[in-house]
Scaffold this active site. Structure first.
Site, PDB file in Angstrom:
ATOM      1  N   TYR A 273      -0.389  -5.067   4.697  1.00 15.81           N
ATOM      2  CA  TYR A 273      -1.511  -4.162   4.933  1.00 15.81           C
ATOM      3  C   TYR A 273      -2.312  -4.613   6.144  1.00 15.81           C
ATOM      4  CZ  TYR A 273      -4.517  -7.730   2.760  1.00 15.81           C
ATOM      5  OH  TYR A 273      -5.185  -8.898   2.469  1.00 15.81           O
ATOM      6  N   CYS A 274      -3.043  -3.640   6.735  1.00 16.71           N
ATOM      7  CA  CYS A 274      -3.952  -3.932   7.849  1.00 16.71           C
ATOM      8  C   CYS A 274      -5.104  -2.939   7.757  1.00 16.71           C
ATOM      9  CB  CYS A 274      -3.232  -3.850   9.197  1.00 16.71           C
ATOM     10  SG  CYS A 274      -2.446  -2.246   9.515  1.00 16.71           S
ATOM     11  N   THR A 275      -5.926  -2.857   8.777  1.00 14.43           N
ATOM     12  CA  THR A 275      -7.139  -2.035   8.698  1.00 14.43           C
ATOM     13  C   THR A 275      -6.840  -0.553   8.533  1.00 14.43           C
ATOM     14  OG1 THR A 275      -8.260  -3.636  10.121  1.00 14.43           O
ATOM     15  CG2 THR A 275      -9.335  -1.510   9.810  1.00 14.43           C
TER      16      THR A 275
END
Length: 421
Positions: A273-275
């Site tokens: 996951y990331c922003t």
């Protein structure tokens, strides 16, 4: 499975509609909105889009309706759309702010190129309070003008780069191969499975203020460091084969081979996951190329998760760093409690601002020791300019200085004298 973890003490959205859902004279068409967007595409002639795209952004003020003009006059606005856009052979990535009408015009123009249709985008509305502050260009505004803003508000920068998000590996292409998207509603079940290794793809200054429960933190300072972390962290399949062959031959292992075997084997399943999703597009593509079989990523990133999942059901801990003057957000995308150190652009807490290393606009506990006294003094000078003018470099930065009236009159007299000779 044991991993050496380091813990600190936008959605894949539907494309925008081709028809305008907000008529030019409607109130919604004149409200400010921030939209972040990206699209990976085979785009070798990306440079050809720069000039017409930049020209459109500059000329939008000429296309506004009479009501728009009135709104601009009433609020004293000097822009109509602003932000930053990156064009590269692998696609487009940008974040722009303006009235909804103007932002939609830009996005629709971009998608006239079939390769860029279906932009993945995340929209952040601007609250009436923030909008009112922004119109006054106050230094306390989350959207105020100035070098500390995520982008300057008097124009759109359209830059040409090698990558729209820098991994430093041109052969990694999300266009060809990418991980499986997981919706926020299904994310909790996936990362709660003991066979799933959850990896945060963001940088250390982001993970320091919030992560998913049980996630692995690579502790990278830049996205381009991620491939090296994967190489160091996991034992590739080739090493397993070589180890088996050496055991069969009765060979002795070297120190380097011992180090290889000490690494954890590739996990059965990886969830990343990331922003907002763009970094995971490349990260999952890279992992698949390395031989990882089951690779998943959170659709829409942390922001979509915080928007959709109630806090009572959430596995998110802390706040999510964002690249604008909100600094961080919580569940419901409510602005968080962190502020920004303008010396290093890292988030700081109230406790950090009580530390002796903290100096507003200059340094914080995370960057104080890395800055020379000369650098700190330059930062103090920039801060004084911002406090005086609301913009770094003064009100005429980037513009040709206006000629003084006396100078203009003198030039005219000299011209007339020359003409009479």
């Amino acid at each position: 499975m044991t991993l050496s973890m380091c813990f600190s003490a936008t959605t894949a959205a539907d494309p925008i509609p081709t028809s305008d859902p907000h008529p030019p004279h409607s109130p919604d068409s004149q409200s400010l909105v921030v939209v972040s967007f990206y699209k990976f595409a085979d785009f070798p002639d990306h440079a050809d889009l720069r000039k017409p795209l930049k020209q459109l952004c500059q000329d939008l003020v000429l296309l506004i309706s009479s009501l728009s003009v009135l709104v601009l006059v009433l609020y004293g606005l000097s822009f109509y759309v602003s932000g930053g856009i990156i064009l590269a052979p692998e696609g487009i990535n940008g974040s722009i702010c303006g009235t909804r009408e103007s932002v939609e015009r830009v996005l629709m123009f971009i998608q006239t190129d079939d390769r860029l249709k279906g932009l993945r985008q995340i929209e952040s509305p601007v609250s009436p309070e923030q909008e009112a502050i922004h119109h006054g260009h106050s230094s306390s505004s989350p959207l105020a003008a100035g070098e500390d803003a995520p982008f300057r508000w008097d124009h759109v920068r359209v830059k040409l780069k090698k990558e729209i998000v820098t991994l430093g590996m041109p052969d990694v292409s999300p266009i060809e191969k990418v991980g499986k998207y997981v919706s926020p509603g299904d994310w909790n079940a996936l990362i709660s499975d003991p066979d799933t290794v959850v990896i945060d793809v963001r940088n250390n200054y982001e993970t320091r203020i919030g992560m998913f429960k049980g996630a692995v933190d690579p502790c990278t300072t830049a996205f381009r460091d991620f491939p090296s972390w994967v190489e160091e962290q996991f034992q590739p399949d080739a090493a397993n084969v070589k180890h088996a062959e050496m055991e069969k031959e009765g060979s002795n292992e070297s120190i380097n081979e011992d180090a290889e075997i000490s690494k954890p084997k590739m996990p059965k399943r990886v969830a990343m996951y990331c922003t907002g999703g763009i970094r995971c597009e490349k990260a999952t593509s890279f992992m698949l190329r390395k031989g990882f079989e089951e690779v998943y990523h959170l659709k829409g990133g942390i922001l979509k998760y915080l928007e959709e999942i109630p806090k009572t059901e959430s596995l998110w801990e802390g706040e999510c760093f964002v690249f604008d003057k909100r600094v961080a957000v919580e569940h419901g995308l409510i602005q968080g409690n962190f502020k920004l150190c303008y010396g290093c652009k890292q988030p700081v807490s109230d406790a950090d601002m009580e530390a002796p290393e903290w100096e507003y606009g200059v340094s914080c506990p995370y960057c104080y020791s890395t800055k020379s006294e000369e650098e700190k003094e330059r930062a103090r000078a920039r801060q004084r300019q911002f406090e005086a003018w609301g913009i770094i470099g003064g009100p005429d930065k980037g513009r040709r200085p206006a000629a003084k009236a006396d100078s203009i009159k003198s030039d005219q007299i000299q011209t007339n004298d020359s003409a009479s000779v």
